[in-house]
Design a protein around this motif. Structure first.
Motif, PDB file in Angstrom:
ATOM      1  N   ASP A  73     -24.139 -16.189  21.919  1.00 45.40           N
ATOM      2  CA  ASP A  73     -22.824 -16.026  22.507  1.00 45.40           C
ATOM      3  C   ASP A  73     -22.874 -15.847  24.020  1.00 45.40           C
ATOM      4  OD1 ASP A  73     -23.879 -13.480  22.539  1.00 45.40           O
ATOM      5  OD2 ASP A  73     -22.151 -12.512  21.592  1.00 45.40           O
ATOM      6  N   GLU A 121     -18.610 -14.379  30.867  1.00 43.49           N
ATOM      7  CA  GLU A 121     -17.591 -14.466  31.917  1.00 43.49           C
ATOM      8  C   GLU A 121     -18.206 -14.680  33.296  1.00 43.49           C
ATOM      9  OE1 GLU A 121     -13.581 -12.097  33.442  1.00 43.49           O
ATOM     10  OE2 GLU A 121     -14.969 -11.127  32.035  1.00 43.49           O
ATOM     11  N   ARG A 158     -11.822 -22.955  18.155  1.00 39.37           N
ATOM     12  CA  ARG A 158     -12.023 -22.051  17.026  1.00 39.37           C
ATOM     13  C   ARG A 158     -13.154 -22.544  16.118  1.00 39.37           C
ATOM     14  NH1 ARG A 158      -8.522 -18.536  15.029  1.00 39.37           N
ATOM     15  NH2 ARG A 158      -8.669 -17.815  17.189  1.00 39.37           N
ATOM     16  N   ARG A 174     -15.434 -16.317  23.771  1.00 41.30           N
ATOM     17  CA  ARG A 174     -15.894 -14.922  23.853  1.00 41.30           C
ATOM     18  C   ARG A 174     -15.079 -14.018  22.938  1.00 41.30           C
ATOM     19  NH1 ARG A 174     -15.913 -16.036  29.332  1.00 41.30           N
ATOM     20  NH2 ARG A 174     -14.050 -14.789  29.746  1.00 41.30           N
ATOM     21  N   SER A 175     -13.782 -14.225  22.944  1.00 41.57           N
ATOM     22  CA  SER A 175     -12.902 -13.409  22.111  1.00 41.57           C
ATOM     23  C   SER A 175     -13.212 -13.609  20.627  1.00 41.57           C
ATOM     24  CB  SER A 175     -11.441 -13.771  22.404  1.00 41.57           C
ATOM     25  OG  SER A 175     -10.562 -13.093  21.548  1.00 41.57           O
ATOM     26  N   ASP A 176     -13.423 -14.854  20.236  1.00 44.21           N
ATOM     27  CA  ASP A 176     -13.723 -15.152  18.827  1.00 44.21           C
ATOM     28  C   ASP A 176     -15.059 -14.570  18.386  1.00 44.21           C
ATOM     29  OD1 ASP A 176     -11.371 -16.466  18.310  1.00 44.21           O
ATOM     30  OD2 ASP A 176     -12.208 -18.489  18.456  1.00 44.21           O
ATOM     31  N   TYR A 187      -4.471 -19.465  19.566  1.00 43.02           N
ATOM     32  CA  TYR A 187      -4.601 -18.648  20.776  1.00 43.02           C
ATOM     33  C   TYR A 187      -3.255 -18.607  21.488  1.00 43.02           C
ATOM     34  CZ  TYR A 187      -9.496 -19.885  19.933  1.00 43.02           C
ATOM     35  OH  TYR A 187     -10.733 -20.099  19.358  1.00 43.02           O
ATOM     36  N   GLN A 210     -16.580 -11.888  19.683  1.00 42.58           N
ATOM     37  CA  GLN A 210     -16.730 -10.488  20.097  1.00 42.58           C
ATOM     38  C   GLN A 210     -16.863  -9.599  18.869  1.00 42.58           C
ATOM     39  OE1 GLN A 210     -13.546  -9.045  22.605  1.00 42.58           O
ATOM     40  NE2 GLN A 210     -14.954  -7.753  23.748  1.00 42.58           N
ATOM     41  N   GLN A 250     -10.821 -20.952  30.462  1.00 39.45           N
ATOM     42  CA  GLN A 250      -9.978 -20.534  29.342  1.00 39.45           C
ATOM     43  C   GLN A 250     -10.693 -20.745  28.008  1.00 39.45           C
ATOM     44  OE1 GLN A 250      -6.220 -19.382  29.010  1.00 39.45           O
ATOM     45  NE2 GLN A 250      -7.712 -18.694  27.517  1.00 39.45           N
ATOM     46  N   SER A 304     -15.166 -11.236  14.350  1.00 33.12           N
ATOM     47  CA  SER A 304     -13.980 -10.709  15.015  1.00 33.12           C
ATOM     48  C   SER A 304     -12.785 -10.834  14.078  1.00 33.12           C
ATOM     49  CB  SER A 304     -13.705 -11.480  16.304  1.00 33.12           C
ATOM     50  OG  SER A 304     -13.355 -12.828  15.998  1.00 33.12           O
ATOM     51  N   GLN A 355     -13.304 -18.155  27.556  1.00 29.78           N
ATOM     52  CA  GLN A 355     -12.701 -16.858  27.237  1.00 29.78           C
ATOM     53  C   GLN A 355     -12.292 -16.798  25.771  1.00 29.78           C
ATOM     54  OE1 GLN A 355      -9.040 -15.969  26.804  1.00 29.78           O
ATOM     55  NE2 GLN A 355      -9.910 -14.003  26.210  1.00 29.78           N
ATOM     56  N   TRP A 356     -11.714 -17.880  25.268  1.00 33.00           N
ATOM     57  CA  TRP A 356     -11.336 -17.917  23.845  1.00 33.00           C
ATOM     58  C   TRP A 356     -12.581 -17.784  22.961  1.00 33.00           C
ATOM     59  CZ3 TRP A 356      -7.555 -22.659  24.428  1.00 33.00           C
ATOM     60  CH2 TRP A 356      -6.307 -22.189  24.843  1.00 33.00           C
TER      61      TRP A 356
END
Length: 519
Positions: free
Chosen positions: A240, A245, A227, A264-266, A514, A268, A258, A472, A261-262
């Protein structure tokens, strides 16, 4: 901690997990398996031992001396006194004491081992440990004095002493004589039977207890560092696409994937305007999934080592009451915990180093894409006398250096001891203690990094380089949570109490980060 504490942990039934030990360490109660099958297994081991003694059978540590003194026969009239002497001559621990949480974890791990039913201990002894857990009485256990084989002899002697009413315990936040606490609560000391002193002390339960605590702290630090990395990337106007992916599909470490992916999510969200012309960010951002992911990928393996040790009978000799055999071996050897903790402390120190490099970029005007010197929030004619996070960055460097210094593997420092009987030892307890120290130092680095990253995002907002559209939901939520307890640094002020406060938050695992993918 944010995880719900299970109210009662049952021993002697199913395999326990790291989380079960944490639950007891944080206040859950304990109970023994009430089944007739479990009780009968315990009884068979005790009955077999008693019959052997009547037949004058030779049993290490029961009818012989300990360690290199195994060739010394104990006269029958002194056999009952032998375990008391074992507990007493090992009362030589030094250093700081284990804290309340750690001591409760030791009670849980030793009870789990003895509950395997092959240590020859009685229901009375098992019940006495349950009483200590449920009355929240913890033995005072000095940290230093174990070489990790024959297990944690000296520190576990303090547990044995507490069961028989000797030495000191921690009760209601104070160190008190065990005898006084027992008298106050109406608890009767137990008398150790011939094998019980050895069964209590000859095992890996201190190093394993500390390993359980270390594992959960490391698991959380992996997520928090991810984070913070996302926050730094946004604050630095980083790229970013480093976490794409498709990029990570071609290097298929699942933990590394993993982390990417975290991230990318943060990240996005709509991309903010950028002052950066770098196609590739420096390694501490671009390779963050690889650094953090190496630790994430080690967690399943580390869990396996720790939980197998937790659910093992790790004393000597093993009492096979079912087949009426005494099995002499070396299950007290803590090599698996030593390997796990030496590995984990290296991974965590690398996380400290990663954050240290990110902070060096974030606070240096030559690299941070237009942020103020040292993230100072001062404006106008106040700028020259304000220095923002300058000293914090120095502190981060110091804490990181100390963490890195502790990564020398403890297991390679085996020393021959005890008249060369213990001529190859694990040093597992030292490895566990080292790992906890590295975790503490890295939590200090993470506390400072979290505040600095938050300051950087606020500076971007103040200068109209960032708004809510660029963040995000997870990033906005984290930013708001930190700012609810931390004031933006506009004028220089001492930050020690802020750092301590957020370090405590980290150790409490205060923020849900997460969804956990492992464990």
């Amino acid at each position: 901690m944010r995880n719900n504490v299970q109210q009662t942990i049952k021993f002697g039934a199913e395999r326990l997990t790291i989380e079960d030990v944490l639950a007891v360490a944080n206040g859950a109660s304990a109970e023994m398996n009430p089944s007739q099958a479990f009780r009968a297994k315990i009884d068979r081991g005790v009955a077999f031992l008693e019959r052997l003694l009547k037949e004058e059978g030779v049993i290490y540590g029961v009818t012989t001396g300990y360690g290199d003194s195994c060739t010394v026969a104990i006269p029958p009239n002194l056999v009952d006194e032998l375990p008391l002497h074992l507990t007493r001559f090992h009362g030589c621990g030094l250093g700081d004491d284990l804290n309340h949480q750690q001591a409760r974890a030791v009670l849980a791990t030793r009870l789990c081992s003895l509950s395997q039913g092959v240590s020859g201990v009685t229901h009375g002894l098992l019940g006495q440990i349950v009483t200590l857990i449920n009355k929240d009485i913890t033995p005072r256990i000095p940290q230093e004095g174990s070489v990790g084989a024959s297990g944690d002899l000296t520190p576990l002697s303090y547990l044995a002493a507490a069961l028989i009413g000797e030495r000191e315990v921690i009760y209601q936040g104070e160190i008190k004589p065990t005898s006084a606490v027992y008298a106050e609560l109406g608890i009767a000391p137990i008398k150790l039977k011939p094998k019980e002193g050895l069964a209590l002390m000859n095992g890996t339960s201190v190093m394993t207890a500390l390993a359980c605590l270390a594992y959960k702290r490391a698991e959380y630090l992996v997520q928090l560092t991810t984070r913070i990395t996302a926050m730094v990337s946004l604050g630095m106007q980083g790229n970013d696409f480093h976490f794409d992916e498709a990029l990570f599909a071609v290097k298929p470490h699942p933990g590394q994937q993993q982390i990417a992916q975290w991230l990318r999510s943060d990240l996005q969200a709509e991309r903010p305007p950028s002052n950066s012309d770098r196609l590739q960010d420096r390694y501490s951002l671009r390779c963050a999934p690889h650094v953090i992911g190496a630790v994430q990928d080690s967690l399943p393996w580390l869990r396996q080592l720790i939980e197998n040790e937790l659910n093992s009978a790790n004393d000597n000799p093993i009492i096979d009451g079912d087949n009426e055999r005494v099995l002499h071996g070396g299950h007290f050897y803590g090599g698996h915990i030593a390997m796990a903790m030496d590995t984990l402390k290296t991974g965590i120190a690398n996380i400290a180093d990663l954050l240290d490099r990110q902070m060096a970029q974030l606070m240096d005007y030559k690299f941070n894409n237009g942020l103020p010197f040292n993230l100072s929030g001062a404006e106008g004619d106040r700028k020259p006398i304000n220095h923002g996070f300058k000293a914090v960055q120095i502190g981060i460097s110091a804490w990181t250096a100390e963490a890195l210094k502790h990564t020398m593997p403890a297991s390679v420092f085996s020393r021959s001891t005890e008249c060369h009987n213990q001529d190859k030892v694990s040093m597992g307890t030292i490895a566990s203690r080292d790992c906890l120290r590295v975790l503490e130092l890295t939590e200090q680095v993470a506390s400072a990094s979290l505040l600095a990253a938050t300051q950087a995002l606020e500076l971007r907002k103040i200068h109209d380089q960032l708004d809510d559209n660029h963040m995000s939901l997870a990033m906005k939520t984290m930013n708001e949570l930190v700012l609810s307890e931390f004031d933006f640094v506009r004028e220089d002020r001492p930050l020690e109490q802020d750092l301590r406060h957020f370090m405590a938050r980290i150790q409490q695992q205060h923020w849900a980060l997460y969804e956990e993918s492992e464990g």
